[in-house]
Scaffold this active site. Structure first.
Site, PDB file in Angstrom:
ATOM      1  N   GLU A 194       0.838  -1.202   0.000  1.00  0.00           N
ATOM      2  CA  GLU A 194       0.000   0.000   0.000  1.00  0.00           C
ATOM      3  C   GLU A 194       0.868   1.245   0.000  1.00  0.00           C
ATOM      4  O   GLU A 194       0.784   2.097   0.891  1.00  0.00           O
ATOM      5  CB  GLU A 194      -0.976  -0.015   1.176  1.00  0.00           C
ATOM      6  CG  GLU A 194      -1.974  -1.143   1.058  1.00  0.00           C
ATOM      7  CD  GLU A 194      -3.162  -1.010   1.998  1.00  0.00           C
ATOM      8  OE1 GLU A 194      -3.007  -0.397   3.055  1.00  0.00           O
ATOM      9  OE2 GLU A 194      -4.239  -1.520   1.649  1.00  0.00           O
ATOM     10  N   GLU A 292      -6.002  -6.854  -2.380  1.00  0.00           N
ATOM     11  CA  GLU A 292      -6.586  -7.195  -1.073  1.00  0.00           C
ATOM     12  C   GLU A 292      -8.023  -6.721  -1.121  1.00  0.00           C
ATOM     13  O   GLU A 292      -8.280  -5.530  -1.303  1.00  0.00           O
ATOM     14  CB  GLU A 292      -5.899  -6.445   0.073  1.00  0.00           C
ATOM     15  CG  GLU A 292      -4.541  -6.948   0.443  1.00  0.00           C
ATOM     16  CD  GLU A 292      -3.926  -6.106   1.572  1.00  0.00           C
ATOM     17  OE1 GLU A 292      -4.670  -5.617   2.447  1.00  0.00           O
ATOM     18  OE2 GLU A 292      -2.706  -5.929   1.544  1.00  0.00           O
TER      19      GLU A 292
HETATM   20  C1  GAL Z   1      -4.411  -3.268   4.461  1.00  0.00           C
HETATM   21  C2  GAL Z   1      -2.972  -3.763   4.562  1.00  0.00           C
HETATM   22  C3  GAL Z   1      -2.921  -5.141   5.176  1.00  0.00           C
HETATM   23  C4  GAL Z   1      -3.770  -5.202   6.405  1.00  0.00           C
HETATM   24  C5  GAL Z   1      -5.176  -4.753   6.074  1.00  0.00           C
HETATM   25  C6  GAL Z   1      -6.119  -4.730   7.234  1.00  0.00           C
HETATM   26  O1  GAL Z   1      -4.468  -1.915   4.319  1.00  0.00           O
HETATM   27  O2  GAL Z   1      -2.357  -3.788   3.323  1.00  0.00           O
HETATM   28  O3  GAL Z   1      -1.595  -5.453   5.467  1.00  0.00           O
HETATM   29  O4  GAL Z   1      -3.215  -4.380   7.357  1.00  0.00           O
HETATM   30  O5  GAL Z   1      -5.144  -3.455   5.608  1.00  0.00           O
HETATM   31  O6  GAL Z   1      -6.274  -5.953   7.781  1.00  0.00           O
END
Ligand code: GAL
Length: 996
Positions: A194, A292
């Site tokens: 990110e 994600e």
């Molecule tokens: C995203 C991040 C992950 C995790 C997730 C929340 O922003 O890339 O590593 O932290 O949020 O569970």
């Protein structure tokens, strides 16, 4: 980089299809891109592997959160059984380089077994080594010693970059060796995490930094495509943006956020409907990738518990939100998390507790009883059964174009080719609507416009539901002209084709399939159905109402199963060989794999109760049937066989923890007046490299300045009173959920119990009665909860842990110096326990001596017989240890075990650490919560032999504390086809040189 791989030098544009068109259409001209390999390629719609266009349907799973390598295959098979074909994983740098320059990836930290298990299950991997990972991991994956780097983290600051080099060159080499180009499962790599925004005074995005991280991997031999995960669709680092650009642009999204307090509330406006149009602006030449996407939520200390999070992100969320992702044409989709696991051994960040269950698809104890598992299986299996999805072009969402009701929104994905299928994602216009809505649909098909239903019935969309309808959909050579219900799958079998449709019970739907109406044969008649239309067309139209009793119709070559959704949940599609042949099995709790040889069908499957199963599509001649190597009688013949899987309930005893032979040792001897701390590290750093927080004390007392990066920190502050001291003020900092106690000599001044949000605490203590010239010592215990994650430029990860300030208030201007000593885990970054890694133990006396390990010297002086249920009657920290034996039938049964604390604060507030065979598998806070149940996997637990439990109980208040209840609880035993679990290496206690 390996010379042979450079040779490949494939030009990416080769993959572009012939059709032409404007943005988003297949065949859009994309820039020529030199690839270092020709196995993983892509165009503007999807990835190709070995020339085959495919959907990457992935789930996130962190090997470091399940430190039992022999269980990784279990998770992978449960992922694969849903129809997913990929797993994305982070690597946690903090666990692999506990000491700068000392990279270790052995034992439970070795990734080789992870790669092997993925391959065995038939899954691809997306590797995410960081160096920054976030992930609710301590420091976002940065080792504590990174807080001593002066440069701004996650930027081009040379000392920061240099700090990452050793880890990155090692881990990237390990990943490179496991790439598909070397015969391994890794197909993609994501650098950084990110990389989306920074404080305003920093140049952002810093292309040189991103490029540096990318090159760290490439230099180690990574040749698979580099994919990004922008936190939101901002277009950072997309192809064409210049230095630091990735091969494939991807972004993340967590539409319902992370507050599990009100799991039924879906705020308005949280469903994004412009993904595809944004994608066309930002990265038109790459597949639309959600690297994600929300599959659960984290939960803080004092939070709501993961069952609530699994209600927030439940099967209905999957229906509405995941189907909305298909509406945007996603073809690389990774769900975070598919299996969360455990923040064992202090690996978590302060914003979370021991469990990292995440309310995700597979529960922390590896069971698959959440409905969201089954729902996801229906969806993923459908997408993987629908290759035309990968070439259809997403359209814009429409109201009143395909449906006649403004409350229904339909987003089309239209075929580019008359022979291919189109897809229509149907949802409520107000996505959170909980009402059922009646509507009609109109599609143009290869046979002209169709308006459905053709009968006088009506279609219904229930609240928080969404459907994928199809037109001109190919079912193994037979065309479905349209279907208003969802499709689960279709498979070719020796005797014909199986097509499975499903809908919510009671819903009316229609489909039209090639065939003649007069030749329709009813095989089973459960769900009501009607044949509509007449014999004159080449399609049979069937209207049907889903019910728990199914109907099966033979239409031409195709057997159509009409199921209600709950019944469909029980169906599994499993390969029976490398030739692509598959069977469908209805009934088991889980089907892992199947094979057919010499008329014998063998399946590896799990059952949580006796079950009648049905095998659909087995080749004729199958006469022998084994489940997990046990033979069962097959009934029926041909493509539909049945068997009764009867379980003999396993017998076993679970020891009552209150009856164990507990031994006790005082683990805060520091507060005794004769305690000798001469061997302790001296706090002597008069400056700190910490750029986040200014030093406010004559010497640094920041734990990480002395290499103490995890767990409990203890301070000893010696001083000679002047007699003018009125009060003493102390600032401690440990991350949210932390706690602290301060003693003056052997008297508790007070404790900070902690709460869900306070990261630091300040208190003043009246010490006005000290005599001039008298010698005293403060003992301060700080239970830190990990290092913060960090935003770029804030460097929050450096937020120090321990004592951050102290001051005497005096009645006369005198100065009372304190000489401080401190400790965390014995040896700090020269940690003692290589098997359990750098973070597993903290600074309690018992931990320093290794008494939390199996077989501690409980008959030595200092130990006595006492139990945690007796507790201690004054403030202090007790350590208890006891052996117990398990004898569980674990060859054949998967029996989840959890340690469960009784939630009751009436017998004193306390903080506990639970050690099982030396592995810290629980931090319990009696008055913050929410976690009371601590699952511990087999492999950490020895299911056939002796185990050691260690428990530290920190009584926060003067009256002491006892543990009101702690039990070992077994969940439902599952007769299992998983491979036998291997015990992890768990070195026993031995006297530690130099332990103090
Ligand atoms: C995203 C991040 C992950 C995790 C997730 C929340 O922003 O890339 O590593 O932290 O949020 O569970």
């Amino acid at each position: 980089m390996k010379p042979s791989l450079i040779l490949a030098g494939v030009v990416q544009a080769l993959q572009v299809c012939a059709a032409s068109g404007a943005g988003g259409k297949l065949g859009t001209t994309i820039e020529d891109r030199q690839l270092d390999q020709d196995i993983v390629t892509w165009d503007n719609r999807s990835l190709f592997i070995n020339g085959e266009r495919l959907m990457i349907f992935s789930g996130e799973f962190h090997p470091f959160r399940l430190p039992v390598p022999s269980l990784w295959l279990d998770i992978f098979q449960k992922v694969k059984a849903m129809g997913l074909n990929c797993v994305s994983f982070y690597v946690d740098w903090a666990l692999l380089e506990g000491k700068p320059g000392n990279f270790k990836a052995e034992g439970v930290f070795d990734l080789k077994p992870f790669f092997d298990a993925a391959q065995k299950a038939g899954l691809y991997l997306l590797a995410r080594p960081g160096p920054y990972i976030n992930a609710e991991a301590s420091g976002g994956g940065f080792p504590g010693w990174v807080s001593r780097v002066r440069g701004t983290l996650r930027t081009s600051a040379p000392d920061y970059l240099a700090a990452t080099d050793n880890y990155m060159s090692n881990i990237a080499k390990i990943i490179a060796d496991a790439q598909i180009t070397n015969g391994g499962p890794v197909i993609l790599l994501q650098p950084e995490n990110e990389y989306t925004g920074a404080v305003s005074y920093l140049p952002f995005p810093d292309g040189a930094y991103m490029e540096y991280v990318i090159q760290q991997s490439k230099k180690a031999g990574v040749v698979v495509p580099i994919i990004s995960n922008d936190a939101r669709s901002s277009g950072h680092n997309a192809p064409g943006t210049g230095v630091g650009e990735v091969d494939i642009y991807g972004h993340d999204n967590y539409p319902l956020g992370f507050d599990c307090a009100n799991p039924t509330v879906w705020p308005s406006g949280n469903l994004r409907t412009n993904y595809w149009s944004t994608h066309l602006q930002q990265s038109p030449s790459t597949p639309y990738s959600l690297v994600e996407f929300q599959a659960g939520s984290f939960d803080p200390w004092g939070g709501w518990g993961f069952e609530k999070c699994s209600e927030l992100i439940n099967h209905e969320f999957e229906r509405v939100f995941y189907k909305n992702n298909y509406a945007a044409g996603v073809t690389i989709l990774n769900l975070y998390m598919i299996y969360g696991g455990t923040n064992w051994g202090n690996l978590g960040h302060p914003g979370g507790y021991t469990s990292y269950d995440y309310g995700s698809v597979i529960k922390e104890d590896r069971t698959i009883t959440r409905e969201k598992y089954s729902e996801l299986k229906l969806q993923a299996t459908f997408i993987q059964s629908s290759p035309d999805y990968l070439t259809a072009t997403p359209g814009t969402n429409t109201v009143n174009e395909y449906s006649n009701n403004g409350d229904i929104t339909v987003t089309p994905l239209l075929a580019n080719d008359t022979a291919a299928a189109s897809f229509f994602i149907v949802r409520h216009t107000n996505y959170a609507n909980t009402a059922s809505t009646n509507y009609r649909v109109t599609f143009s098909t290869s046979k002209g416009s169709i308006s459905a239903p053709v009968t006088n019935q009506t279609l219904t969309l229930n609240g928080r539901d969404s459907k994928v309808m199809v037109t001109d959909y190919d079912v193994q050579g037979t065309k479905v002209l349209y279907s208003t219900s969802d499709i689960f799958t279709h498979q070719k079998t020796e005797s014909g084709v199986i097509l499975i449709l499903y809908a919510g019970a009671g819903e009316y739907n229609e489909f039209a399939i090639q065939g003649s109406r007069s030749a329709v044969k009813e095989i089973e008649n459960g769900a009501d159905y009607v044949l509509a239309g007449d014999n004159s067309t080449e399609f049979v139209t069937v209207g049907w109402t889903a019910s728990p009793q199914r109907s099966i119709l033979q239409i031409g070559d195709v057997q159509v199963y009409l199921l209600d959704r709950n019944s469909a949940y029980n169906y599994w599609v499993t390969s029976t060989g490398d030739d692509g042949s598959k069977i469908i099995i209805n009934g088991p709790y889980l089907v892992r794999s199947a094979s057919i040889a010499d008329n014998a069908l063998q399946i590896s499957a799990d059952f949580n109760k006796s079950t009648s199963i049905e095998i659909i599509g087995a080749p004729s001649g199958v006469t022998k049937f084994t489940v997990n190597d046990r033979e069962f009688t097959l009934n029926g013949n041909g493509s539909s066989l049945t068997a009764n899987i009867t379980l003999d309930e396993p017998r076993y005893d679970i020891p009552a923890l209150k009856d164990l032979e507990w031994k006790y040792i005082d683990t805060l001897p520091e507060i005794k007046t004769d305690y000798d701390d001469s061997a302790w590290p001296v706090a002597d750093l008069t400056s700190s490299n910490n750029t986040y927080q200014r030093l406010n004390t004559p010497v640094s007392l920041f734990g990480s300045d002395y290499g103490f990066n995890a767990g409990i920190l203890i301070y000893r502050g010696h001083f000679n009173a002047t007699g003018w001291e009125n009060s003493f003020s102390l600032w401690t900092q440990g991350g949210s959920g932390f706690g602290a106690s301060i003693w003056l000599d052997d008297v508790l001044l007070s404790s900070f119990h902690g709460d869900g949000s306070s990261e630091y605490s300040q208190a003043s203590y009246n010490i006005s009665s000290l005599e001039a010239g008298s010698a005293h010592v403060f003992t301060v215990v700080v239970d830190q909860t990990g290092h913060n994650e960090l935003s770029i430029g804030e460097d929050d990860m450096k937020s120090p842990r321990g004592i951050v300030g102290w001051r005497f208030d005096t009645t006369k201007a005198t100065n009372t110096p304190i000489s401080w000593k401190l400790t965390g885990n014995l040896g700090g970054e020269d940690y003692h326990d290589a098997a359990r890694g750098p973070l597993n133990e903290g600074g309690l006396f018992a931990e320093r001596h290794g008494y939390h390990l199996p077989n501690p010297p409980v008959s030595d002086a200092g130990w006595s017989a006492s139990t945690p249920f007796d507790g201690i009657s004054s403030a202090g920290v007790a350590f208890y240890a006891a052996p117990f034996t398990l004898d569980l039938p674990s060859e054949a049964w998967d029996i989840p075990l959890s340690f469960v604390f009784t939630n009751d604060t009436s017998s004193g507030a306390y903080r506990a650490q639970l050690y099982i065979n030396g592995w810290q598998f629980g931090k319990y806070t009696s008055d913050i919560g929410p976690q009371t149940e601590y699952p511990v996997p087999e492999g950490i637990l020895n299911y056939k032999g002796t185990n050691w439990i260690g428990l530290s109980v920190w009584a926060l208040d003067e009256g002491g504390a006892k543990v009101p209840g702690l039990e070992l609880v077994a969940g439902t035993p599952v007769w299992t086809g998983r491979e036998e679990v291997q015990l992890v290496e768990a070195p026993e206690w031995e006297a530690r040189d130099g332990a103090y």
